[in-house]
Design a protein around this motif. Sequence first.
Motif, short mmCIF file in Angstrom:
data_model
loop_
_atom_site.label_atom_id
_atom_site.label_comp_id
_atom_site.label_asym_id
_atom_site.label_seq_id
_atom_site.Cartn_x
_atom_site.Cartn_y
_atom_site.Cartn_z
N LEU A 123 0.81 -1.26 0.05
CA LEU A 123 0.11 -0.01 0.04
C LEU A 123 0.78 1.29 0.13
O LEU A 123 0.41 2.34 -0.51
N MET A 175 1.75 1.36 -4.42
CA MET A 175 0.28 1.68 -4.52
C MET A 175 -0.17 1.63 -6.13
O MET A 175 -1.20 1.18 -6.38
N GLU A 176 0.81 1.94 -7.12
CA GLU A 176 0.37 1.92 -8.50
C GLU A 176 -0.10 0.40 -8.52
O GLU A 176 -1.16 0.14 -9.36
N PHE A 233 -1.17 -1.94 -6.88
CA PHE A 233 -2.29 -2.04 -6.27
C PHE A 233 -3.63 -1.74 -6.91
O PHE A 233 -4.38 -2.45 -6.97
N ARG A 234 -3.34 -0.52 -7.51
CA ARG A 234 -4.54 0.14 -8.51
C ARG A 234 -4.71 -0.76 -9.44
O ARG A 234 -5.67 -0.98 -9.93
N ASP A 235 -3.73 -1.26 -10.15
CA ASP A 235 -3.63 -1.84 -11.43
C ASP A 235 -4.65 -3.10 -11.09
O ASP A 235 -5.47 -3.65 -11.94
N LEU A 262 -6.81 -3.59 -8.90
CA LEU A 262 -8.21 -3.43 -8.78
C LEU A 262 -8.83 -3.30 -10.05
O LEU A 262 -10.06 -3.39 -10.02
N ASN A 263 -8.04 -3.19 -11.18
CA ASN A 263 -8.85 -2.89 -12.40
C ASN A 263 -8.69 -4.21 -13.21
O ASN A 263 -8.94 -4.26 -14.47
N PRO A 288 -0.15 -7.46 -4.33
CA PRO A 288 -1.20 -6.59 -4.43
C PRO A 288 -2.48 -7.41 -4.39
O PRO A 288 -3.35 -7.05 -3.75
#
Lengths: 353, 353, 269, 269
Positions: free
Chosen positions: C42, C46-47, C49-51, C53-54, C245
């Motif tokens: 986190l 973070m990037e 992790f964001r990837d 989520l998508n 992630p």
Amino acid sequence: MLEIVNVSNDWNGIFALKDITLKVNDGEYFVILGPTGAGKTLLMEIIAGLYYPDSGKVSISNKDVTQLPPEKRNIGFLYQDYSLFPHYDSRSNIEYGLKIRKVPKSERETIIEGLSSMLDIGHLMDRDVTTLSGGEQQKVAMARALAIRPDILLLDEPFSALDEATRNRLIGDMKELHKKERITTVHVTHSQEEAMILADRIAIMMDGRIVQVGEPKEIFYKPENLEVAKFVRIENIWDVDVIENSDKGLLVRLNGYEVLTPPYSKEIGERARLLIRPEDIVLGSGENTSARNRFMGTVESIEYRGFFNMVRIDCGLPVVAAITTQSVQELGIEAGSKVGVFFKSTALHVVPI
Amino acid sequence: MLEIVNVSNDWNGIFALKDITLKVNDGEYFVILGPTGAGKTLLMEIIAGLYYPDSGKVSISNKDVTQLPPEKRNIGFLYQDYSLFPHYDSRSNIEYGLKIRKVPKSERETIIEGLSSMLDIGHLMDRDVTTLSGGEQQKVAMARALAIRPDILLLDEPFSALDEATRNRLIGDMKELHKKERITTVHVTHSQEEAMILADRIAIMMDGRIVQVGEPKEIFYKPENLEVAKFVRIENIWDVDVIENSDKGLLVRLNGYEVLTPPYSKEIGERARLLIRPEDIVLGSGENTSARNRFMGTVESIEYRGFFNMVRIDCGLPVVAAITTQSVQELGIEAGSKVGVFFKSTALHVVPI
Amino acid sequence: MRYVEITNSMRKNPLSCIFFLIGLVIILFVVATLFNLIFKTLFLNMEGFRDILNDPAVISSIWLTMYTSFLATLIAMVLGIPLAYVLARHDFFGKQIIESFIDIPVIIPHTVAGIALFSLLMKRGAIGGFFESIGIVFQDSMWGIVAAMLFVSYPFFVNAAKDGFASVNPNLEKVARTLGASQSHAFFHVTLPLSVRHIVSGAIMSWARGVSEFGAVVVIAYYPMIASTLILYRFNTGGLAESQPIAVLLIIMCFITFLAFRLASKKKW
Amino acid sequence: MRYVEITNSMRKNPLSCIFFLIGLVIILFVVATLFNLIFKTLFLNMEGFRDILNDPAVISSIWLTMYTSFLATLIAMVLGIPLAYVLARHDFFGKQIIESFIDIPVIIPHTVAGIALFSLLMKRGAIGGFFESIGIVFQDSMWGIVAAMLFVSYPFFVNAAKDGFASVNPNLEKVARTLGASQSHAFFHVTLPLSVRHIVSGAIMSWARGVSEFGAVVVIAYYPMIASTLILYRFNTGGLAESQPIAVLLIIMCFITFLAFRLASKKKW
């Protein structure tokens, strides 16, 4: 001598002790009597050092032991459940404290020999303690507590886990034992019978407070207040008006009669509460008695209670008398009988309303 | 009428019932008295249909119900722990049986109204039962059992979870209730006091057997055997030789004296056991009594027991007398006093050795 | 018998203080392990992790995991509540054997369980063949995942429910019977409501156990990929950067569901 | 409170009989799964089973599994007994949080736990670097297996030991204190001996849990191969014929060890 001074303990509000002060003399059998949940066990565990009080002081033989851990206090503790070590036999249970004290084997044997003949438990020595009956467990636990020659013996409801017959027998044995050994003993119980039979002095404990301390008769005949009176089963409780106050005592109006009590400081016109124990009520058929205080009434019921009978009488106010079966037969009373009710002034006790 | 005929139950040897036969009359208050572990609860659960006996028969109102499930018996059951449904309030607890019986709401309300005023529990109706005191729980549980208008009420140690004061009050209430409602009641307990106060008849149960059935005085004065005698606290138990047997009774030799008992069938020369209750012993200073049976002795101890005093006397044989505090004062006795011991022939009871 | 009394405060008990410090080591081990994972992801990635989520593959595998475990738990409840009740209330010949069979899945290695299940439920297996004929396929299918999860997780449910039923005073049922209730009325109106907390917590444990399973599932159904399988696949192909992630997301999802259930079941008994 | 009384025999309780039949379904599921595996191997593929017994890779992987799990259990005991005692006997601020940390490994997916452990203990990880400098390597080593097993299995040990200590009447310790015992004397002579059954059974559970683990181990240490890894490897390369015999052998070894310990610990308390 055991002294407890201003001991308080607030344990999230439960089992709280409120400013307990007590003094137990050497060799005394001191009973703390109170209903369940009054904080009696906690007080015992504070005396033993198993808990530390929030405030206040505990001293033994004039030495402040408040901060001393339990293993340094030399106190014998008997729990209600006896708490025998289930992985040891009786002998090893009794030896436990002696082994910790590094008492040599021969001396240990002498001590155990003595206890075993005193408590008559020789035949239990090699028994697995989980196979013992309640009464046997109590005796072994007692021997274990006595083996270390404690300065003080603490007994937490020592008879309440036993059936009636065993209880009566062991209470007798305990009385004998104390007569012989004179170990300073504190015994907590909710049983008035135990307290009456065993106690040199009694402390009444309610809701974490000591309400009254005194000799048994003092507690049972002269309770401090209504709460204690009810707890010691004074069943005759009458509200009265004081109409005269002289050296001889109070003259009070009760149920239309004038009744004389022992002296108490009360104002004329004040309300008060008159107490008399059921066994202090005498029943008669006529007026052939010197008792000044007397009523006439109708018997409502006679309950046979074994050693005595409880007679309920309606004299305009409810009266309960405890009389012998012989008296019942001699008076020839039954439910519906007319009967005279007498009591001596000296048996009356007055508490605040 | 409840009839139990030859009921036996062998449950791996524990809680076993051995050939129990009992008859409880309509409207009777029947107490089964016995020490803990005698199988009393199991017997009650068999009456209620919660267990089925290995053999024997249970009938209610002359109908064999041995194989009937509990829900078809219409029996009110009160457990020692009261067993209130913790997820319901008092009212819903009481209503439970009525709802199952599909009693309409208005009628349910009338019934609950009636019970609540009879038992004085109106103020508890909307309380969460987990917040009730022991005495309150008992009353709500009683109302729940009574709501279904049971043919028989079974009470399993109904007072043993209560403190002394509450117990005494509720025993009185129970007596009143039974006087009014006359529901056939079977009450099991280990407390002689409860049995004496409440019972029309008592059955003594020991080790899964019924040992004796009778009215309270019969049980307490004429126990069938030594075991029952000890259980009902007859403390004077003396072994004697029969020296004469006439219409008037047995003449026995006791402690060098000749003593007359009521008639029993015994051979001359046979040994027998003489029983007398402590309250049937009369103490006096001289010989001014018509009692034929008398000893002289020395007071060993006087124990104050509240409603009476237990006096232990050494007359060569140990004698225990229960006398009033007045008597103690009038006689002026204390430990060491010489005292006359008297008892009437009619108070003596003989059991086999 | 369990003594619930707390005997003493730790104050003035030196042994307890030492014991506490020793015990802390294992707690620190867990805390460090989780904190390190979550912190690295986190805060340092973070990037990535964001990837994640998508990434539809990730999201659908997590949903699949949660859903199949939910089905397994449901089956465990339907079959386990009756079993638990009988075991809590009755004594009968063979009871101990049944209780051992309940605990067996806990001690069987996960891949062994997978092999055993595959062998039974594969298309040409003893039972699998029959199920295929009625349209239920286990091999490499959602039902295989459910079967594997059920196998490893039902002991948790049954034991919790059994404890629950055992904690209800049997006198309550007996009283209900004398008041006119049949055995099933007494069960559904008295015993079951009073065991609800144990049952819910058993279901949560069982669900969590299902979600956490990997070894048994991977043998019978590598596809469709549950989250655990996907994590290992990504770990083997893309290393920590790609697998961490997903691991964190799965932890977060599990915790949220876990807490939501816990809170929803907070009742007095 | 747990009511141990058995209320009634099942005779004349129709609900209980129906419940029992429903409950049997899940028992049959387990029995069929295991029986099918063992029968197929021992009766239809005895030769394959014999081959396995002579395969040094199989034997050494089974020993490795049992040995590493033994080490993990030993560590769980050393650290867990003190912790369990403190939790059973004392109440303190933060106790509930510590208790949740104990249970976390049970609800974390196994591969997630593996990723988290790898991330912490790998050579370039937060702690792994330090341990490498003192000669302990986790990545693809026995110690990695032990760490993964410890992570997943210690909750079983701590909870069992806690139950054990809680089942010892605290009055026994108190009496021992009044008789002159220090807290540690009372612990070692009274409480610990009386909890020995719970502790042994917790250790067995913990050991079995370690042996059964796959997901967490495979991430941190694919090599040296533990039995579970070997089974999956053989399944992927040689199918059921090669993996089933290993599975059966592992089950047999587990059962024997399990029973041996159980019997050895049969004492009265």
